[in-house]
Design a protein around this motif. Sequence first.
Motif, PDB file in Angstrom:
ATOM      1  N   CYS A 192      50.318  33.383  41.332  1.00 39.49           N
ATOM      2  CA  CYS A 192      48.894  33.606  41.051  1.00 39.49           C
ATOM      3  C   CYS A 192      48.059  32.623  41.882  1.00 39.49           C
ATOM      4  O   CYS A 192      48.343  31.422  41.887  1.00 39.49           O
ATOM      5  CB  CYS A 192      48.604  33.421  39.563  1.00 39.49           C
ATOM      6  SG  CYS A 192      46.838  33.458  39.176  1.00 39.49           S
TER       7      CYS A 192
ATOM      8  N   CYS B 182      46.311  30.066  38.978  1.00 35.03           N
ATOM      9  CA  CYS B 182      47.061  29.174  38.086  1.00 35.03           C
ATOM     10  C   CYS B 182      48.457  28.852  38.626  1.00 35.03           C
ATOM     11  O   CYS B 182      49.134  27.986  38.083  1.00 35.03           O
ATOM     12  CB  CYS B 182      47.160  29.773  36.681  1.00 35.03           C
ATOM     13  SG  CYS B 182      48.254  31.200  36.593  1.00 35.03           S
TER      14      CYS B 182
ATOM     15  N   CYS C 218      47.462  36.648  38.312  1.00 42.49           N
ATOM     16  CA  CYS C 218      48.070  37.164  37.091  1.00 42.49           C
ATOM     17  C   CYS C 218      46.984  37.877  36.286  1.00 42.49           C
ATOM     18  O   CYS C 218      45.797  37.694  36.537  1.00 42.49           O
ATOM     19  CB  CYS C 218      48.706  36.026  36.289  1.00 42.49           C
ATOM     20  SG  CYS C 218      47.526  34.870  35.582  1.00 42.49           S
TER      21      CYS C 218
ATOM     22  N   CYS D 135      44.348  35.461  34.504  1.00 40.42           N
ATOM     23  CA  CYS D 135      43.314  34.857  35.357  1.00 40.42           C
ATOM     24  C   CYS D 135      42.308  35.906  35.806  1.00 40.42           C
ATOM     25  O   CYS D 135      41.098  35.664  35.791  1.00 40.42           O
ATOM     26  CB  CYS D 135      43.931  34.188  36.587  1.00 40.42           C
ATOM     27  SG  CYS D 135      44.705  32.610  36.203  1.00 40.42           S
TER      28      CYS D 135
END
Length: 326
Positions: A227, A230, A264, A267
Amino acid sequence: MAGEFQFKSRRNKKTYLTEQEIWKIINQFFANGHFTTTYKYGLMKALIENLYNVDNRLVLTFDQVYFSFAKIYWNLVIHHDLNQLNTSNRQAGIQKELKEFQLMHGVPNKVVFDHLPSNLQLQLVERTKKVGARYVVGALYGDMEGSIYEFDKRTEYIKFNSSMYIFLQKYRQIVTHLTNYHLAKFLEKHNDKNKLEDVLLKVENILKRESLHAFYNILWKYETKECFYCGKVLSDKRIATHVDHFIPWSYIQSDNMWNLVLSCQSCNTKKSNKLAKSLYLEKMFVRNENLKLTAVHNDFNYYSERKLEALYEYAGMNGYVENWSP
Ligand SMILES: [Zn+2]
């Protein structure tokens, strides 16, 4: 502005304009009730979609502009079946052209522009250009008092006035909303009630892609499978991995390789319409330098760090919530 459309090329009448002068021009443009078709709104939307595709002289080719223009009208006329009637209740030229094209190639109703094979898309752009270039570029030029751009029909380019270009970046969201509002209002006048459900929403999303799958494939092939925000390892299940617009789509209103990252689900959902922290802008610069070399995508022809940074700043000025991080 009698007869501006007849000219093959026009220069900017005035080079430097204050914001106040531009607001006056824009207000007059929208207040002018003599629209007989939606073309000028369509062109305005096409220009806004291409705002970040200019070269370093602020030039756009007719091919760039009319690709968006063709997409807008195909989706309005064929996909949403919305009439573009002029005041004398005849079919607008572009509508006739698109319906003939649809019939000739046996394209079913409701098909979106993005689902047309690319050879048909290109043929459509050529046809639209012939209908549009004949006078729309000149007509918008006239309505904006010769201040929005200069153009040349022989070499097929438009070049933004630099004051106007800065203005459109800065007030992009307001100008987009105004254009959508007036376009929807025009359509309401010329269509039966049963076709008008969510008409403003349809107009707002007219340039939005059905799917970002083509971009996903490129990103999945060339990017690390983490991601962007994150750092979590991404699932190879397509549904769990999202393609996120780094600068929110609602602001940029266009899909560009250099503005898309894998993220992801969490997020992507939480970031939504926000701007990520500036450390992610730095990360984006590096990401783009790498992806430009590996993915070799046309979108990078018009990319620069300066442009992305300007977009980021202007989105902030337009009221987008800043400093998001997971
Ligand atoms: Zn994440």
